[in-house]
Scaffold this active site. Sequence first.
Site, PDB file in Angstrom:
ATOM      1  N   ARG A   9       0.813  -1.214   0.000  1.00  0.00           N
ATOM      2  CA  ARG A   9       0.000   0.000   0.000  1.00  0.00           C
ATOM      3  C   ARG A   9       0.849   1.268   0.000  1.00  0.00           C
ATOM      4  O   ARG A   9       0.325   2.365  -0.128  1.00  0.00           O
ATOM      5  CB  ARG A   9      -0.945   0.015   1.202  1.00  0.00           C
ATOM      6  CG  ARG A   9      -2.031  -1.071   1.088  1.00  0.00           C
ATOM      7  CD  ARG A   9      -2.902  -1.083   2.290  1.00  0.00           C
ATOM      8  NE  ARG A   9      -2.085  -1.613   3.391  1.00  0.00           N
ATOM      9  CZ  ARG A   9      -2.450  -1.659   4.649  1.00  0.00           C
ATOM     10  NH1 ARG A   9      -3.606  -1.199   5.011  1.00  0.00           N
ATOM     11  NH2 ARG A   9      -1.662  -2.168   5.559  1.00  0.00           N
ATOM     12  N   CYS A  10       2.151   1.129   0.112  1.00  0.00           N
ATOM     13  CA  CYS A  10       3.066   2.269   0.191  1.00  0.00           C
ATOM     14  C   CYS A  10       3.679   2.535  -1.185  1.00  0.00           C
ATOM     15  O   CYS A  10       4.305   1.655  -1.780  1.00  0.00           O
ATOM     16  CB  CYS A  10       4.166   1.962   1.210  1.00  0.00           C
ATOM     17  SG  CYS A  10       5.510   3.162   1.229  1.00  0.00           S
TER      18      CYS A  10
END
Length: 114
Positions: A9-10
């Site tokens: 998600r980064c």
Amino acid sequence: MLKIYHNNRCSKSREALALLTARGLPFEVVYYLDTPPDRSQLTQLLQKLGYQPRQLLRDKEVEYLALGLDNPALTDDALIDAMLQTPKLIERPIIEWADKAVVARPLQKLQDLL
């Protein structure tokens, strides 16, 4: 072999993963939110990074303040305990290679390692 401690998600973590893939280097992906490091692994990563535990903490996470991790009196062991219990607090992405490691923020740090 290279190892990336990755959070999909980064965006910075995805960029580092894409760079490793583009370079065609063999690497292992560790989804550290699902499979967090143990105390020994985290301590070794800190040594390879040349970091004190506080330097590896994500201080913008809600849990950082909720757990009182902004308290400068907390010991290194207490900070490591917090990262082990809440891996979301560990800065990312971490790239480990042999006896070295970098937090690939900015991505240039990874390029310098390679």
